[in-house]
Design a protein around this motif. Structure first.
Motif, PDB file in Angstrom:
ATOM      1  N   VAL A 175      31.812 -10.048 -11.761  1.00  0.00           N
ATOM      2  CA  VAL A 175      30.787  -9.316 -12.505  1.00  0.00           C
ATOM      3  C   VAL A 175      29.392  -9.537 -11.927  1.00  0.00           C
ATOM      4  N   LEU A 176      29.020 -10.795 -11.660  1.00  0.00           N
ATOM      5  CA  LEU A 176      27.674 -11.063 -11.164  1.00  0.00           C
ATOM      6  C   LEU A 176      27.399 -10.407  -9.805  1.00  0.00           C
ATOM      7  N   PRO A 177      28.295 -10.539  -8.806  1.00  0.00           N
ATOM      8  CA  PRO A 177      28.031  -9.836  -7.543  1.00  0.00           C
ATOM      9  C   PRO A 177      27.973  -8.317  -7.714  1.00  0.00           C
ATOM     10  N   ALA A 178      28.877  -7.760  -8.547  1.00  0.00           N
ATOM     11  CA  ALA A 178      28.874  -6.315  -8.773  1.00  0.00           C
ATOM     12  C   ALA A 178      27.586  -5.872  -9.463  1.00  0.00           C
ATOM     13  N   ALA A 179      27.109  -6.678 -10.426  1.00  0.00           N
ATOM     14  CA  ALA A 179      25.871  -6.343 -11.134  1.00  0.00           C
ATOM     15  C   ALA A 179      24.682  -6.334 -10.175  1.00  0.00           C
ATOM     16  N   ASN A 180      24.627  -7.317  -9.275  1.00  0.00           N
ATOM     17  CA  ASN A 180      23.538  -7.353  -8.294  1.00  0.00           C
ATOM     18  C   ASN A 180      23.584  -6.144  -7.369  1.00  0.00           C
ATOM     19  N   PHE A 181      24.787  -5.802  -6.925  1.00  0.00           N
ATOM     20  CA  PHE A 181      24.944  -4.648  -6.036  1.00  0.00           C
ATOM     21  C   PHE A 181      24.523  -3.359  -6.735  1.00  0.00           C
TER      22      PHE A 181
END
Length: 208
Positions: A175-181
């Motif tokens: 979730v965190l990497p996807a949210a940043n992207f």
């Protein structure tokens, strides 16, 4: 050592690889028999953290060797991971590693917010070569970045405190990497609107 460009795919591997290693180490951690859920999760976190720390340091070293420079944000991340991961291993308390994203996001938001109070975009000094923009665009982007990172800090606290370790590991990995992207992709119209003409982006006032 002169700065060099890294292949974009390799750069992505160096950035995302340590997180993937953490997830795999958590899932594949050797476990003792007869553990209750909380004991199993702690054992998995300790094993994954012990693998994650040298992995992220190795990725940072590889990035420096390949590019000839150390990105400030990557260095800060590695330091926070090492400190909080070390506390997790020494004290055998997974609270520290779970709070690491909270501390990191709040720290970045605080630094950027301090810059905004001084009428400056510190983000511009980190990313101007990648995203050449006019000053007004950088100020807007930085304000959005601060709000977004504060939101992620709060969200991380909610997830690990309410939903447990297994859910938090999935949240941290996916979730965190996807949210940043997705956040960066959502800023593309801003980048285009305030795109700097050649030579404009270099007119950066000195840091006081």
């Amino acid at each position: 050592m002169a700065a060099r460009h890294i292949n974009p795919v390799l750069k992505l591997v160096l950035e995302v690889g340590p997180i993937a290693v953490f997830f795999l180490a958590y899932r594949m951690a050797p476990l003792s028999e007869g553990l209750v859920d909380s004991e199993r999760q702690l054992q998995q976190i300790l094993f994954a953290t012990g693998v994650f720390i040298p992995t992220i340091l190795a990725a940072l070293g590889a990035s420096w060797w390949l590019s000839g420079r150390l990105p400030r944000m990557a260095v800060i991340t590695a330091v926070v991971v090492t400190v909080f991961g070390g506390l997790t291993l020494i004290l055998r308390d997974d609270t520290f590693v779970k709070m690491k994203p909270t501390i990191l996001y709040a720290l970045f938001a605080g630094i950027l917010g301090f810059g905004l109070l001084r009428g400056q975009s510190y983000l511009r000094y980190l990313m101007d070569e990648l995203i050449p923009m006019q000053r007004e665009g950088w100020m807007k982007f930085t304000r959005r970045f601060v709000v977004f990172y504060l939101f992620l800090a709060v969200l991380n606290e909610v997830v690990w405190r309410v939903y447990g370790t297994d859910t938090w590991v999935n949240f941290r990995t996916f979730v965190l990497p996807a949210a940043n992207f997705l956040f960066i992709m959502a800023q593309v119209p801003l980048f285009q609107r305030y795109a700097a003409s050649e030579g404009t982006s270099k007119a950066i006032p000195p840091v006081e």
